[in-house]
Motif scaffolding. Structure first.
Motif, PDB file in Angstrom:
ATOM      1  N   MET A   1      -4.370  64.727  21.260  1.00 25.52           N
ATOM      2  CA  MET A   1      -5.686  64.794  20.614  1.00 25.52           C
ATOM      3  C   MET A   1      -6.758  65.173  21.619  1.00 25.52           C
ATOM      4  SD  MET A   1      -7.136  62.516  17.651  1.00 25.52           S
ATOM      5  CE  MET A   1      -8.835  62.559  17.091  1.00 25.52           C
ATOM      6  N   PHE A  31     -19.400  55.506  36.615  1.00 22.31           N
ATOM      7  CA  PHE A  31     -18.775  56.155  35.462  1.00 22.31           C
ATOM      8  C   PHE A  31     -19.849  56.444  34.442  1.00 22.31           C
ATOM      9  CE2 PHE A  31     -15.275  52.811  36.040  1.00 22.31           C
ATOM     10  CZ  PHE A  31     -14.850  53.442  37.186  1.00 22.31           C
ATOM     11  N   ARG A  32     -19.755  57.573  33.849  1.00 22.30           N
ATOM     12  CA  ARG A  32     -20.583  57.772  32.669  1.00 22.30           C
ATOM     13  C   ARG A  32     -19.693  57.580  31.458  1.00 22.30           C
ATOM     14  NH1 ARG A  32     -22.712  63.302  32.252  1.00 22.30           N
ATOM     15  NH2 ARG A  32     -20.464  63.520  32.530  1.00 22.30           N
ATOM     16  N   ARG A  41      -4.431  67.359  28.883  1.00 17.84           N
ATOM     17  CA  ARG A  41      -3.911  66.027  28.608  1.00 17.84           C
ATOM     18  C   ARG A  41      -3.206  65.996  27.258  1.00 17.84           C
ATOM     19  NH1 ARG A  41      -8.137  61.181  28.511  1.00 17.84           N
ATOM     20  NH2 ARG A  41      -8.585  62.117  26.507  1.00 17.84           N
ATOM     21  N   PHE A  89      -1.702  60.754  32.311  1.00 19.38           N
ATOM     22  CA  PHE A  89      -1.847  59.370  31.850  1.00 19.38           C
ATOM     23  C   PHE A  89      -0.684  58.962  30.944  1.00 19.38           C
ATOM     24  CE2 PHE A  89      -3.362  56.022  29.051  1.00 19.38           C
ATOM     25  CZ  PHE A  89      -3.896  55.135  29.963  1.00 19.38           C
ATOM     26  N   GLY A  90      -0.039  57.857  31.292  1.00 20.33           N
ATOM     27  CA  GLY A  90       1.024  57.325  30.452  1.00 20.33           C
ATOM     28  C   GLY A  90       2.359  58.024  30.626  1.00 20.33           C
ATOM     29  N   GLN A 145     -14.287  69.971  31.618  1.00 20.01           N
ATOM     30  CA  GLN A 145     -13.860  68.711  31.000  1.00 20.01           C
ATOM     31  C   GLN A 145     -13.023  69.000  29.762  1.00 20.01           C
ATOM     32  OE1 GLN A 145     -16.965  65.863  30.299  1.00 20.01           O
ATOM     33  NE2 GLN A 145     -17.909  66.219  32.270  1.00 20.01           N
ATOM     34  N   ALA A 167      -7.766  57.837  22.912  1.00 18.15           N
ATOM     35  CA  ALA A 167      -7.182  58.869  23.759  1.00 18.15           C
ATOM     36  C   ALA A 167      -5.952  58.315  24.471  1.00 18.15           C
ATOM     37  CB  ALA A 167      -8.209  59.364  24.769  1.00 18.15           C
ATOM     38  N   PHE A 178     -10.814  65.024  21.914  1.00 14.55           N
ATOM     39  CA  PHE A 178     -11.936  64.376  21.237  1.00 14.55           C
ATOM     40  C   PHE A 178     -13.214  65.181  21.399  1.00 14.55           C
ATOM     41  CE2 PHE A 178      -8.826  61.162  21.900  1.00 14.55           C
ATOM     42  CZ  PHE A 178      -8.957  60.300  20.827  1.00 14.55           C
ATOM     43  N   GLN A 179     -14.149  64.917  20.500  1.00 13.14           N
ATOM     44  CA  GLN A 179     -15.429  65.623  20.536  1.00 13.14           C
ATOM     45  C   GLN A 179     -16.123  65.419  21.874  1.00 13.14           C
ATOM     46  OE1 GLN A 179     -18.042  64.431  17.391  1.00 13.14           O
ATOM     47  NE2 GLN A 179     -19.492  66.065  17.804  1.00 13.14           N
ATOM     48  N   ASP A 180     -16.099  64.167  22.392  1.00 14.63           N
ATOM     49  CA  ASP A 180     -16.711  63.901  23.698  1.00 14.63           C
ATOM     50  C   ASP A 180     -15.660  63.933  24.809  1.00 14.63           C
ATOM     51  OD1 ASP A 180     -15.343  61.660  23.096  1.00 14.63           O
ATOM     52  OD2 ASP A 180     -17.061  60.310  22.993  1.00 14.63           O
ATOM     53  N   VAL A 202       0.806  55.781  24.918  1.00 20.32           N
ATOM     54  CA  VAL A 202       0.869  54.526  25.667  1.00 20.32           C
ATOM     55  C   VAL A 202       0.630  53.363  24.699  1.00 20.32           C
ATOM     56  CG1 VAL A 202      -0.239  53.207  27.499  1.00 20.32           C
ATOM     57  CG2 VAL A 202       0.070  55.660  27.747  1.00 20.32           C
ATOM     58  N   ASN A 218     -13.264  56.067  21.680  1.00 14.96           N
ATOM     59  CA  ASN A 218     -12.420  57.246  21.920  1.00 14.96           C
ATOM     60  C   ASN A 218     -11.515  57.073  23.134  1.00 14.96           C
ATOM     61  OD1 ASN A 218     -13.386  58.533  19.740  1.00 14.96           O
ATOM     62  ND2 ASN A 218     -14.570  60.062  20.845  1.00 14.96           N
ATOM     63  N   PHE A 219     -11.971  56.302  24.134  1.00 14.10           N
ATOM     64  CA  PHE A 219     -11.131  56.136  25.321  1.00 14.10           C
ATOM     65  C   PHE A 219      -9.824  55.445  24.963  1.00 14.10           C
ATOM     66  CE2 PHE A 219     -15.316  56.235  27.611  1.00 14.10           C
ATOM     67  CZ  PHE A 219     -15.111  57.489  28.143  1.00 14.10           C
ATOM     68  N   LYS A 274       5.701  59.210  32.999  1.00  8.88           N
ATOM     69  CA  LYS A 274       6.445  58.833  34.208  1.00  8.88           C
ATOM     70  C   LYS A 274       7.497  59.887  34.460  1.00  8.88           C
ATOM     71  CE  LYS A 274       6.290  53.852  33.597  1.00  8.88           C
ATOM     72  NZ  LYS A 274       6.464  53.714  32.184  1.00  8.88           N
ATOM     73  N   ALA A 287     -13.469  62.239  25.882  1.00 11.84           N
ATOM     74  CA  ALA A 287     -12.903  60.916  26.188  1.00 11.84           C
ATOM     75  C   ALA A 287     -12.000  60.960  27.412  1.00 11.84           C
ATOM     76  CB  ALA A 287     -12.153  60.347  24.980  1.00 11.84           C
ATOM     77  N   LEU A 288     -12.428  61.686  28.449  1.00  3.08           N
ATOM     78  CA  LEU A 288     -11.673  61.643  29.707  1.00  3.08           C
ATOM     79  C   LEU A 288     -11.910  60.281  30.333  1.00  3.08           C
ATOM     80  CD1 LEU A 288     -12.465  65.142  31.205  1.00  3.08           C
ATOM     81  CD2 LEU A 288     -10.525  64.426  29.817  1.00  3.08           C
ATOM     82  N   PHE A 289     -10.848  59.655  30.815  1.00  2.00           N
ATOM     83  CA  PHE A 289     -11.004  58.332  31.412  1.00  2.00           C
ATOM     84  C   PHE A 289     -11.885  58.459  32.644  1.00  2.00           C
ATOM     85  CE2 PHE A 289      -6.675  58.217  29.487  1.00  2.00           C
ATOM     86  CZ  PHE A 289      -7.087  57.538  28.351  1.00  2.00           C
ATOM     87  N   PRO A 290     -13.060  57.841  32.626  1.00  2.00           N
ATOM     88  CA  PRO A 290     -14.021  58.101  33.700  1.00  2.00           C
ATOM     89  C   PRO A 290     -13.581  57.546  35.046  1.00  2.00           C
ATOM     90  CG  PRO A 290     -14.841  56.402  32.204  1.00  2.00           C
ATOM     91  CD  PRO A 290     -13.587  56.935  31.607  1.00  2.00           C
ATOM     92  N   HIS A 291     -12.593  56.621  35.029  1.00  2.00           N
ATOM     93  CA  HIS A 291     -12.196  56.018  36.303  1.00  2.00           C
ATOM     94  C   HIS A 291     -10.985  56.695  36.916  1.00  2.00           C
ATOM     95  CE1 HIS A 291      -9.855  54.200  33.131  1.00  2.00           C
ATOM     96  NE2 HIS A 291      -9.030  53.682  33.990  1.00  2.00           N
ATOM     97  N   LEU A 293     -12.681  50.072  32.432  1.00  2.00           N
ATOM     98  CA  LEU A 293     -14.018  50.486  32.021  1.00  2.00           C
ATOM     99  C   LEU A 293     -14.975  49.303  32.013  1.00  2.00           C
ATOM    100  CD1 LEU A 293     -13.145  52.942  29.137  1.00  2.00           C
ATOM    101  CD2 LEU A 293     -13.888  53.475  31.438  1.00  2.00           C
ATOM    102  N   SER A 328      -3.177  58.218  22.033  1.00  2.00           N
ATOM    103  CA  SER A 328      -2.659  59.550  21.705  1.00  2.00           C
ATOM    104  C   SER A 328      -1.844  60.113  22.856  1.00  2.00           C
ATOM    105  CB  SER A 328      -3.806  60.495  21.341  1.00  2.00           C
ATOM    106  OG  SER A 328      -4.497  60.899  22.498  1.00  2.00           O
ATOM    107  N   CYS A 329      -1.917  59.492  24.029  1.00  2.00           N
ATOM    108  CA  CYS A 329      -1.053  59.881  25.139  1.00  2.00           C
ATOM    109  C   CYS A 329       0.273  59.133  25.083  1.00  2.00           C
ATOM    110  CB  CYS A 329      -1.721  59.611  26.486  1.00  2.00           C
ATOM    111  SG  CYS A 329      -3.079  60.714  26.838  1.00  2.00           S
ATOM    112  N   HIS A 368     -16.742  63.243  36.013  1.00  2.00           N
ATOM    113  CA  HIS A 368     -18.176  63.502  36.017  1.00  2.00           C
ATOM    114  C   HIS A 368     -18.574  64.618  36.962  1.00  2.00           C
ATOM    115  CE1 HIS A 368     -17.785  60.481  39.292  1.00  2.00           C
ATOM    116  NE2 HIS A 368     -18.699  61.236  39.859  1.00  2.00           N
TER     117      HIS A 368
END
Lengths: 533, 349
Positions: B84, A277-278, B146, B103-104, B139, A183, B86-88, A189, A179-180, B106, B90-94, A202, A186-187, B132
């Protein structure tokens, strides 16, 4: 009752119960765990104390003469090998899992094979080809490169350490939540940019873990570096002990090396905490394979080159010399005696590892507390300890407390146990984690004593895991070089010792069969290692 | 139409049938459409086909009049102008909230845009927080921000509320719908939760085995299910065989039942009738008499299983009774049938 009679004892008892959250372990279990941790830490304590006892004269003499060069050499080799090894390992993981590279299924397995080749045997193979009297010289009349020194050490250590990063990164790539990446797309990129800004980021923790393992290995390696005559801390410690019989200088150098090791471990801890990170696991989906297109051939060449250098060439060369040796009759009764020495000492050490690990891992899984955590940290801390330092510590301890047994086989077996106890603990730990404490409680409710639970429920349940841990410790002990060199009783040569001595003397027809046998045995538990990742 | 799918088929190599089977669907601009169905019905695949994460074998997909996928053409997901969630999540954890949202993107006014989008979802003060550190609902809001920030042609939601606990789920549902309406966004949701679908949608598409079962407003779907599957998947229903009578009545074993939604069936034709439990009203003078077999108290109502009729014509029917009534197993009651939740089912496999 005791509370009213002895108010102080009552307080202590209360504190003790609080410490274990009302369920203290039995005295026997605690003692056994304590014993395991003590064996791990006592050699280190005595190395440190000997270093402290060395007068300021010894310190300043070492610092003005040897330390700056050693420092620089160790540093340069560790950094460059780690960088190259992580790059290669990460790239290979990506190529075999995420692209349409032909034959990737086979490559995935083959690329892990160098893990079974101890780097000092890899070094031997490269000396056999590129050394001053190697095959290249015999066929073409001149050696292409000087294999001794930095270049050789760098090349050999890189080739035989990249599997660490390769395996860890492969595992991470398999688990990576698709999904990452989606995602990111979908942005708006493009894919290559998502790979760089999301996927690579990651994977940073696993690349970091690979880097730490590699760096720790390079810092602790003795065999490959010494055979290739590059001067780092481990080699210097070894020569202080054997050439100059100067244990106190060796202890000072050991202390410095341990400081570097702890530094690496601290950096790892720090970065790991920063990158907590989780990855919420989404439903697993097979990733789309990237079409390599015109990059397909360069990728295949790269992969082929790695496999040739790390698998095909060493094994072919060793086979060649083994055949030569066989015809000269070097595989004789003496050879099999060395093999028996290796196997028996490694088996004894592996058994000891399994037995010592059991109380420690059981305590960890069933009786969590601060003191449990401390014991475990001590016991696991030994995994980064270089073999030369363990050997030095054991020497000092025997010298001071067990002079009667100095020079007995027990020294070697104990050193091997200290070196590889963490490995068997890891496997048992993982196996125990799968055995629910509810099982213990069920057995207790059906009338079993705690000891009965341990032997009738726990041990049978974790037997496969414990056996796997024992097998890993056995193979590692078989390959161990510096501890065997320094601690073997007179006349008790092992295969690794013979490989070293014959190589130094140039009797390659004697060294090659032993090396090949070690590789063959090391291949057996490769599956266990692969399953772990 | 914001999105138009024509005869789209998608088969996964490991499956024995197509996941999406000749699906044609129009999704109107500025509305919330929900794809509803049990797991494996093809709803998520449909969403991923629209997003461009899957390629159809047949058919065409157009977004805002532009063909995105057909025999010749293929626009990759990053060029489709979709957002989109997502169910989880999918936020970029970093990356922190601000960089996740932007994100993406400019441009000189990026900072302002991120700020205003995060203000819209109520997270204007959380720019520097890491994913987190946020609660589940927060979230979710970042994921929504996003998706919204690029003014997408359509926002796709893949089971967005299923990771939240019940209280928060209902609250987030309402908030997300409000935000979407304020942004005049077109949205497609995927869910297996019929209550959620009824609560948030302008249009519901009920799917089964890769095909559309029924498409319509929540009221149409609930009041007048067209297939036995829809009748039983969306809410509870009683299915009863009968024959078309006259004057909007259907003749059944229980006698004539009033029905206004008959698909123009001719008198005398055999039909299946769906009667929602809400259609039965307790009435001392009612024409139906039944004995209660079992009751389930849900708080909002009493779900009662009642035996109606006698002998060979007897049948068991679910009935909703007002929660204030005192009824027990064995109580004998009389009912009338109201026509509002009765519908003739079109032929159904």
């Amino acid at each position: 009752m005791s509370n009213s009679k002895h108010p102080v004892m009552g307080k202590v008892r209360q504190a003790w119960m609080r410490h274990w959250q009302g369920r203290p372990p039995s005295a026997g279990l605690l003692t056994a765990a304590f014993f395991g941790a003590a064996i791990m830490i006592i050699p280190v304590v005595y190395v440190v104390s000997l270093a402290a006892e060395a007068g300021p004269g010894a310190w300043s003499r070492l610092f003005t003469t040897r330390v700056p060069t050693l420092w620089w050499n160790t540093f340069a080799l560790t950094i460059s090998v780690t960088a190259a090894s992580v790059t290669i390992g990460g790239l290979l993981a990506f190529l075999t899992l995420r692209t349409d590279l032909p034959g990737r299924g086979l490559f995935r397995w083959l690329l892990a094979v160098p893990l079974a080749v101890p780097p000092y045997i890899g070094a031997l193979a490269y000396i056999l080809v590129f050394g001053p009297r190697g095959l290249w010289f015999q066929w073409l009349g001149s050696a292409p490169v000087d294999i001794y020194g930095f270049v050789g050490a760098f090349w050999v250590l890189t080739l035989f350490t990249y599997p660490y990063t390769y395996l860890i990164t492969s595992a991470a790539l398999r688990r990576l939540n698709q999904n990452f990446e989606e995602a990111g797309l979908s942005c708006g990129v493009p894919y290559w940019k998502v790979l760089l800004t999301v996927t690579l980021k990651l994977l940073r923790p696993s690349l970091g873990a690979g880097a730490v393992l590699t760096a720790l290995y390079v810092l602790s390696d003795f065999g490959a570096i010494a055979m290739l005559r590059y001067n780092t801390f481990t080699r210097a410690i070894y020569y202080q002990m054997t050439g100059r019989f100067d244990q106190s200088a060796a202890a000072v150098l050991s202390l410095l090396l341990m400081v570097v090791t702890v530094l690496v471990l601290t950096v790892e801890r720090f970065t790991r905490a920063q990158q907590a990170f989780r990855q919420d696991s989404g439903t697993y989906r097979k990733p789309q394979l990237i079409k390599l297109g015109h990059l397909r051939w360069p990728s295949l060449v790269f992969l082929g080159l790695i496999l040739f250098s790390a698998v095909l060439l060493p094994i072919a060369v060793l086979l060649y010399w083994t055949v030569l040796g066989w015809n000269q009759g070097t595989v004789d009764a003496r050879f099999w005696q060395f093999a028996w020495n290796s196997f028996s000492s490694a088996a004894a050490a592996a058994l000891l590892c399994v037995l010592l690990a059991l109380p420690l891992t059981y305590l960890k899984s069933r009786y969590p507390s601060r003191s449990t955590a401390a014991l475990l940290r001590i016991a696991y801390g030994g995994y980064a300890l270089p073999g030369v330092i363990v050997a030095l510590g054991i020497m000092i301890v025997y010298d001071r407390f067990l002079p009667v047994f100095y020079g007995s086989l027990s020294m070697l077996i104990l050193a091997l146990t200290v070196r590889f106890l963490p490995q068997s603990m890891q496997s048992q730990d993982a196996a125990l984690e799968l055995v629910s404490p509810r099982l213990d409680e069920a057995a207790r409710s059906m009338g079993q004593t705690p000891l009965g639970v341990l032997y009738r429920v726990i041990f049978p349940a974790i037997l496969p895991g414990a056996a796997a841990g024992g097998a890993l410790a056995f193979v590692s002990a078989l390959k161990e070089l510096p501890a065997a060199l320094l601690l073997r009783p007179a006349g008790f040569d092992t295969l690794s010792v013979r490989i070293w001595m014959e190589s130094v003397e140039g009797f390659y027809a004697y060294a090659a069969p032993a090396a090949l046998l070690l590789i063959a045995v090391s291949m057996l538990p490769l599956r266990l290692i692969l399953n772990r990742y | 139409m914001a999105i138009s799918l024509q005869h789209v088929t998608k088969t996964y190599s490991s499956a024995n049938g197509p996941a999406v089977d000749g699906l044609s669907l129009d999704i109107p601009q500025g509305h919330i459409t929900t794809l509803l169905g049990p797991s494996g019905c093809g709803k998520t695949t449909t969403l991923r086909l629209i997003a461009g994460f899957e390629r159809p074998e047949q058919g065409s997909i157009a977004i805002a009049g532009r063909t995105m996928a057909d025999n010749q053409r293929w626009v990759p997901p990053e060029k489709r102008g979709i957002g989109m969630v997502f169910q989880d999540y999918a936020l970029f954890p970093h990356l922190n909230v601000e960089r996740n949202t932007g994100f993406g993107l400019k441009g000189p006014d990026l900072k302002k845009k991120v700020q205003s989008t995060l203000d819209l979802v109520g997270l204007g003060n959380y720019l520097k927080a890491m994913p987190h550190e946020l609660s589940g609902g927060q979230q979710q809001r970042v994921a929504l921000a996003r998706a919204l920030i690029r003014d997408p042609l359509v926002i796709l939601f893949d089971e967005p509320f299923s990771n939240l606990d019940t209280d928060l789920r209902e609250q987030m549902r309402q908030e997300v719908v409000d935000i979407l309406q304020r942004a005049h966004a077109t949205a497609v949701f995927v869910t297996h939760d019929q209550r959620e679908a009824l609560a948030i949608s302008d249009q519901i598409v009920v799917m089964k085995d890769g095909r559309i079962q029924q498409q319509g407003s929540p009221r149409e779907i609930y009041q007048y299910p067209e297939t036995a599957f829809v009748a039983s998947f969306v809410g509870q229903s009683n299915l009863l065989p009968g024959t078309m009578g006259t004057d909007g009545y259907v003749m059944t074993a229980l006698g004539p039942i009033p029905c206004h939604h008959t698909h123009g069936r001719e008198t005398g034709e055999p039909v299946t009738l769906s009667i929602r439990p809400d259609s039965f009203e307790m009435d001392p003078d009612g024409e139906l008499e039944g004995t209660i077999l079992r009751t389930v108290y849900t708080g909002e109502a009493i779900d009662a299983l009642v035996t109606l009729g006698q002998g060979s014509t007897a049948c068991n029917i679910w009935v909703h009774i007002h929660p204030e009534e005192q009824v027990r197993t064995g109580t004998v009651l009389r009912f009338t049938v109201l026509p509002h939740f009765v519908a003739v089912i079109r032929g159904d496999a």
